[in-house]
Enzyme design. Structure first.
Site, short mmCIF file in Angstrom:
data_model
loop_
_atom_site.label_atom_id
_atom_site.label_comp_id
_atom_site.label_asym_id
_atom_site.label_seq_id
_atom_site.Cartn_x
_atom_site.Cartn_y
_atom_site.Cartn_z
N GLN A 193 -32.10 -6.24 -8.09
CA GLN A 193 -31.12 -5.54 -8.63
C GLN A 193 -30.74 -5.41 -9.97
OE1 GLN A 193 -29.04 -3.62 -6.51
NE2 GLN A 193 -29.98 -4.03 -4.54
N SER A 194 -31.91 -5.57 -10.73
CA SER A 194 -31.79 -5.31 -12.16
C SER A 194 -31.01 -4.30 -12.52
CB SER A 194 -33.13 -5.69 -12.76
OG SER A 194 -33.30 -5.35 -14.08
N ASN A 195 -29.86 -4.56 -13.43
CA ASN A 195 -29.39 -3.31 -14.20
C ASN A 195 -30.15 -2.94 -15.34
OD1 ASN A 195 -26.64 -4.13 -12.93
ND2 ASN A 195 -26.38 -6.03 -14.07
N ALA A 216 -33.27 -2.70 -15.11
CA ALA A 216 -34.62 -1.79 -14.60
C ALA A 216 -33.83 -0.42 -14.24
CB ALA A 216 -34.81 -2.25 -13.33
#
Length: 324
Positions: free
Chosen positions: A69-71, A73
């Site tokens: 859930q990387s912001n 990325a």
């Protein structure tokens, strides 16, 4: 250094009136979660420099990494779509639900590669880079969080923005507080502060690693920025509020985020800003900000971090509160 102009800047600084009255301090929030929708949060400030570097050096493909859930990325996927760059994301973890940033990555046209939680992100990116270079592509790897010397210019710029806003608001901030998850945001702020006439305390709240790990990361980035001798004694990182670890939240933490939302109309995320802001409030209550009057916290975004499991727990907390 050249940058793109994609983020909505300058981001506003707002005072939290109710919390300020409760704590007996002036608590201000710099809303870096207002930088955009697809590119919301602090990562876009760093990517404006890194993607400009990629374009100037004729790269056509970007690889970067993060959690599922990387912001960072998601912001990378968005800016690559804007700039017509091929984007490959190496995401570590388990994709339990097709939601949040994982869903948005696909919408934005990124090529998503999910690796096991214990796998090396760096090794996986190097393997992907070799594969793509064999296809004739020119590939740039951007580190986790866009945290390197080039990316840190985004928060050198942010520091200067804060100095300008101080003058406009007639306020001097005694400290700048923020979550720290990869080191680049902190490094840029700390570096800019070292060159300022009136130095502030730059205080980072770790979300997953002990303080010494992040101090080493910050020192490495700063040394890459300027190859001169620096005194790093003023680096201040608090690792007492990691809780259950990266991307995890206790019921107590979720209840705190709910309280801030209901009283201040501000949504903290459960991965970064929530842990850090809870740490800040706790430290103030414990008397550790006694020498400070005007305290600035940078909201670095990430509201998409609420998983289905967390949302169900929030619902249970709300039901319990309604029953009391």
């Amino acid at each position: 250094m050249r940058k793109l102009n994609i983020a909505n800047l300058d981001t506003p600084i707002k005072k939290l009136e109710k919390l300020s009255n409760e704590l007996g301090k002036n608590i201000y929030i710099k809303r870096d979660d207002f930088t955009g929708v697809e590119v919301s949060g602090n990562k876009i400030r760093k990517l404006e420099y890194l993607i400009a570097y990629a374009l100037d050096n004729k790269y056509d493909t970007i690889i970067t990494t993060g959690a599922c859930q990387s912001n960072h990325a998601r912001a990378t996927a968005a800016i690559c779509a804007m700039m017509d760059l091929e984007c490959h994301l190496v995401l570590r973890g388990e994709a339990k639900e097709y939601e949040g940033n994982l869903f948005l990555n696909d919408m934005l046209g990124a090529n998503v590669n999910i690796i096991p939680p214990d796998a090396s992100r760096e090794d996986a990116m190097e393997e992907k880079k070799q594969e793509l270079e064999e296809q004739g592509k020119k590939v740039l790897i951007i580190p986790v969080g866009a945290s390197n010397a080039i990316g840190s210019y985004g928060y050198i710029n942010c520091y200067n923005e804060i100095m300008k806003q101080e003058v406009e608001m007639g306020v001097h901030f005694d400290s700048i507080n923020l979550a720290i998850g990869s080191g680049g945001t902190y490094a840029g702020l700390w570096f800019a502060n070292e060159g300022a006439d009136t130095r502030k305390k730059i205080i980072g709240y770790s979300v997953d690693q002990i303080a010494e790990v992040f101090k080493e990361d910050v020192m490495e980035i700063v040394n890459d920025l300027e190859n001169i001798s620096h005194h790093f004694d003023s680096i201040t990182i608090n690792d007492n509020y990691i809780g259950l670890g990266y991307g995890q939240a206790t019921d107590e933490e979720l209840a705190f985020y709910l309280d801030i939302a209901k009283n201040e109309g501000m949504i903290l995320d459960p991965v970064y800003t929530g842990k850090a802001f809870k740490g800040l409030v706790t430290e103030i209550k414990n008397g550790n900000y006694v020498d400070q009057e005007n305290i600035l916290f940078i909201h670095t975004g990430g509201q998409q971090g609420y998983t289905k499991e967390m949302r169900e727990r929030v619902k249970d907390i709300l039901r319990k509160n309604d029953g009391e």
